[in-house]
Design a protein around this motif. Structure first.
Motif, PDB file in Angstrom:
ATOM      1  N   ALA A  66       0.833  -1.212   0.000  1.00 53.89           N
ATOM      2  CA  ALA A  66       0.000   0.000   0.000  1.00 53.89           C
ATOM      3  C   ALA A  66       0.868   1.263   0.000  1.00 53.89           C
ATOM      4  O   ALA A  66       0.605   2.213  -0.750  1.00 53.89           O
ATOM      5  CB  ALA A  66      -0.924  -0.005   1.209  1.00 53.89           C
ATOM      6  N   GLN A  67       1.907   1.270   0.827  1.00 57.65           N
ATOM      7  CA  GLN A  67       2.796   2.440   0.873  1.00 57.65           C
ATOM      8  C   GLN A  67       3.474   2.668  -0.470  1.00 57.65           C
ATOM      9  O   GLN A  67       3.534   3.794  -0.967  1.00 57.65           O
ATOM     10  CB  GLN A  67       3.869   2.248   1.954  1.00 57.65           C
ATOM     11  CG  GLN A  67       3.357   2.317   3.354  1.00 57.65           C
ATOM     12  CD  GLN A  67       4.432   1.908   4.364  1.00 57.65           C
ATOM     13  OE1 GLN A  67       5.514   1.455   3.997  1.00 57.65           O
ATOM     14  NE2 GLN A  67       4.114   2.054   5.644  1.00 57.65           N
ATOM     15  N   ALA A  70       0.913   3.860  -3.206  1.00 58.20           N
ATOM     16  CA  ALA A  70       0.489   5.250  -3.019  1.00 58.20           C
ATOM     17  C   ALA A  70       1.603   6.219  -3.412  1.00 58.20           C
ATOM     18  O   ALA A  70       1.372   7.204  -4.129  1.00 58.20           O
ATOM     19  CB  ALA A  70       0.084   5.478  -1.563  1.00 58.20           C
ATOM     20  N   THR A  71       2.812   5.943  -2.970  1.00 61.07           N
ATOM     21  CA  THR A  71       3.944   6.813  -3.310  1.00 61.07           C
ATOM     22  C   THR A  71       4.201   6.795  -4.811  1.00 61.07           C
ATOM     23  O   THR A  71       4.383   7.843  -5.442  1.00 61.07           O
ATOM     24  CB  THR A  71       5.211   6.359  -2.548  1.00 61.07           C
ATOM     25  OG1 THR A  71       4.920   6.372  -1.156  1.00 61.07           O
ATOM     26  CG2 THR A  71       6.384   7.263  -2.852  1.00 61.07           C
ATOM     27  N   ALA A  74       1.534   8.729  -6.769  1.00 58.83           N
ATOM     28  CA  ALA A  74       1.714  10.186  -6.658  1.00 58.83           C
ATOM     29  C   ALA A  74       2.857  10.665  -7.551  1.00 58.83           C
ATOM     30  O   ALA A  74       2.712  11.643  -8.299  1.00 58.83           O
ATOM     31  CB  ALA A  74       1.977  10.565  -5.200  1.00 58.83           C
ATOM     32  N   ALA A 100       2.147   3.474  -9.713  1.00 55.18           N
ATOM     33  CA  ALA A 100       1.585   2.594  -8.674  1.00 55.18           C
ATOM     34  C   ALA A 100       2.155   1.187  -8.793  1.00 55.18           C
ATOM     35  O   ALA A 100       2.496   0.547  -7.794  1.00 55.18           O
ATOM     36  CB  ALA A 100       0.067   2.565  -8.771  1.00 55.18           C
ATOM     37  N   SER A 104       4.530  -0.496  -6.086  1.00 57.97           N
ATOM     38  CA  SER A 104       4.103  -1.702  -5.362  1.00 57.97           C
ATOM     39  C   SER A 104       5.248  -2.692  -5.216  1.00 57.97           C
ATOM     40  O   SER A 104       5.255  -3.518  -4.307  1.00 57.97           O
ATOM     41  CB  SER A 104       2.920  -2.364  -6.067  1.00 57.97           C
ATOM     42  OG  SER A 104       3.334  -2.958  -7.281  1.00 57.97           O
TER      43      SER A 104
END
Length: 184
Positions: A66-67, A70-71, A74, A100, A104
């Motif tokens: 998830a981290q 998301a990073t 962005a 993404a 991942s």
């Protein structure tokens, strides 16, 4: 619960030879168990198979995924927006998706190496070897040396000591995922 001594063999004929030797040594037939032990991880201990609901070392992977996603999304969206004059509005969307996906892959950094402890976890357990297992139960602790000598004399490997119940040739409370108490 009785004392149990068990030894691992590779061949079925060695198992039968061990059973006969234990009988000749005075151990009761109904207190001798013989069975095949599967590879670690293949004992079908959970509703979906295997030994654990979650693979050891993968506990932190979902949050890392998830981290990273998301990073990466962005960063990809920003890169896509910068190229928007050339690629149009589709550049921002594609940039976000590619970012993404690449982000991942960050989840791999959250995975543990084989044998590495989880934070707050217990030390890795030595697993039993796959193969044929011959076990004998007895109540007189003075018989332990005799059982070990019989199995050792026949070439048993990974001889272990346990407590449990062998009834009518079935080690009723055997747990393949438990840590073995190795004698030799």
């Amino acid at each position: 619960m009785s004392m149990i001594i068990a030894g691992h063999f590779q061949l079925q004929e060695e198992v039968e030879q061990a059973r006969r030797a234990l009988l000749d040594a005075g151990f009761a037939s109904e207190r001798i168990s013989r069975f095949y032990l599967s590879q670690p991880g293949q004992h079908d201990q959970t509703p979906i198979g295997g030994d654990h609901i979650q693979s050891p070392g993968a506990k932190e992977t979902p949050e890392g995924l998830a981290q990273g996603a998301a990073t990466g999304a962005a960063v990809g969206a920003v890169a896509g927006a910068a190229t928007a004059p050339v690629t149009g509005p589709l550049g921002t969307i594609v940039g976000g998706l590619v970012g993404a996906h690449v982000g991942s892959l960050f989840s791999f950094s959250k995975m543990k190496e084989a044998g590495e402890r989880e934070e707050g976890g217990r030390a890795p357990v030595e697993n039993r070897h796959a193969g044929m297992l011959v076990a004998v139960a007895f109540d007189d602790t003075g018989l332990e040396g005799k059982a070990v000598d019989v199995l050792r004399g026949l070439g048993a490997t990974q001889i272990e000591r346990a407590r449990g119940n062998i009834v009518d040739g079935d080690w009723a409370d055997f747990d393949p995922g438990s840590a073995p108490d190795i004698i030799r």
